[in-house]
Design an enzyme around this catalytic site. Structure first.
Site, mmCIF file in Angstrom:
data_model
loop_
_atom_site.group_PDB
_atom_site.id
_atom_site.type_symbol
_atom_site.label_atom_id
_atom_site.label_comp_id
_atom_site.label_asym_id
_atom_site.label_seq_id
_atom_site.Cartn_x
_atom_site.Cartn_y
_atom_site.Cartn_z
ATOM 1 N N CYS A 32 0.940 -1.286 -0.181
ATOM 2 C CA CYS A 32 -0.117 0.328 -0.028
ATOM 3 C C CYS A 32 0.723 1.464 -0.050
ATOM 4 O O CYS A 32 0.350 2.198 -0.448
ATOM 5 C CB CYS A 32 -0.970 -0.197 1.036
ATOM 6 S SG CYS A 32 -0.589 -0.464 2.681
ATOM 7 N N HIS A 272 -1.744 1.265 7.425
ATOM 8 C CA HIS A 272 -2.049 0.637 6.341
ATOM 9 C C HIS A 272 -1.665 2.556 5.362
ATOM 10 O O HIS A 272 -1.857 3.700 6.157
ATOM 11 C CB HIS A 272 -3.632 0.449 5.850
ATOM 12 C CG HIS A 272 -3.886 0.439 4.318
ATOM 13 N ND1 HIS A 272 -3.496 -0.109 3.194
ATOM 14 C CD2 HIS A 272 -5.081 1.012 3.447
ATOM 15 C CE1 HIS A 272 -4.094 -0.591 2.376
ATOM 16 N NE2 HIS A 272 -4.986 0.815 2.806
#
Length: 330
Positions: A32, A272
């Protein structure tokens, strides 16, 4: 195109820009950090999901830092990406010159080199599109408090890394970045004119602002008492329109926010990354394969937390501003 693409097209309706492409990027296990940055760097050209598998494979081959499946840093990846692009572009530009030189007679090469040295000319560094868009120049000014001589040293940058404080703003962080620091005691400055160590004042200014101003908020700080890094969830307001005043020229530079990399999570070693990108006056939210349209007012939910312990862990980490030009001070 997938459910995410259909959802976005439905949200935009007739406003969907003709010829535009908005793609989600597949996550290959903790990639990510890579996807969030790539969405900003490449998101200008309908919807769907792309799997950047070959890109990730080459990235891991080029730099061992990104080979593990551990949580990576999006800022480190951005720096690596920009510098690697410069190296590739410079090599591509140099290749035709090398071919031309290899086909030239040795005598012509020798005379050419001799003439260049005799004329005192030096080869100009290649200016790539990376330099034209992202590179700026900082000047470090140091003033000796004894003789008042000012020594200036220039350095280039692709982004500015700013220290942050609780309940602050980008404007105040930039002011702190360029604030005057006194050098004394063990940190005295060696003045060439005085030929000795002297007390001095030092400050950093932006000599040449970039077309695209990238601001990295230093949200990960090493805490000596803890013996580890900690994420700073501080609330730092970043405006949609920014005036850059700490420049060498007596003018305010106006910038407009067009993208944000957001870190989601409470710590530096896990979490994330997602990104927000403004395209055709619409704000888009990219979370790996998922692409959604969000309201402009939602951007402020990523400023950070006013309290240390909060359920909101989605914080702006890297900001991208585009220059709108210069406005003279009144």
């Amino acid at each position: 195109m997938g459910a995410a693409g259909s959802k976005l097209e439905k949200a935009l309706g007739d406003q969907f820009p003709e010829g535009e492409r908005y793609f989600g990027l597949e996550n290959f296990g903790n990639t990510c950090y890579c996807n969030s940055v790539l969405q900003i760097c490449s998101q200008k050209k309908k919807t769907g999901v792309i799997a950047p598998k070959r890109f990730v494979q080459r990235l891991k081959k080029q730099n061992e830092l990104f080979r593990s499946y551990m949580h990576q840093d999006a800022h480190e990846f951005l720096n690596f990406l920009l510098n690697e692009l410069v190296d590739i572009l410079e090599k591509e530009a140099q290749a035709p010159k090398n071919d031309q030189e290899s086909s030239s007679p040795p005598e012509a090469l020798t005379n050419g080199l001799r003439n260049a040295l005799a004329n005192g000319t030096q080869k100009e560094p290649l200016v790539t599109w990376v330099h034209k868009n992202f590179q700026g120049i900082l000047t470090n000014e140091t003033r000796c408090l004894r003789c008042e001589t000012v020594t200036a040293r220039d350095e280039t940058f692709f982004d500015l890394s700013l220290d942050i404080e609780q309940n602050s703003s980008i404007t105040s962080c930039l002011k702190n970045f360029s604030s005057t620091e006194t050098l004394n005691a063990e940190d005295k400055f060696f003045c060439d004119k005085c030929c000795s160590l002297q007390e001095a004042q030092k400050r950093m200014k932006i000599k040449k602002p970039p077309q695209v101003l990238v601001i990295h908020l230093k949200r990960f700080k090493y805490i000596e008492q803890l013996g580890r890094y900690k994420k700073l969830s501080y609330r730092v307001v970043f405006p949609l329109e920014l005036k850059l005043s700490n420049t060498v020229e007596d003018a305010d530079l106006e910038y407009s926010l067009f993208a944000v990399v957001v870190h989601v999570g409470s710590g530096p070693n896990h979490g994330h990354y997602v990104s927000l990108v403004k395209s055709h006056n619409h704000w888009l939210f990219f979370d790996d394969e998922n692409v959604e349209m969000i309201d402009e007012s939602a951007v402020q939910t990523f400023f950070g937390s006013a309290q240390e312990y909060s359920s909101n862990t989605d914080h702006g980490y890297i900001l991208f501003y585009e220059s709108l030009g210069t406005s003279s001070k009144s």
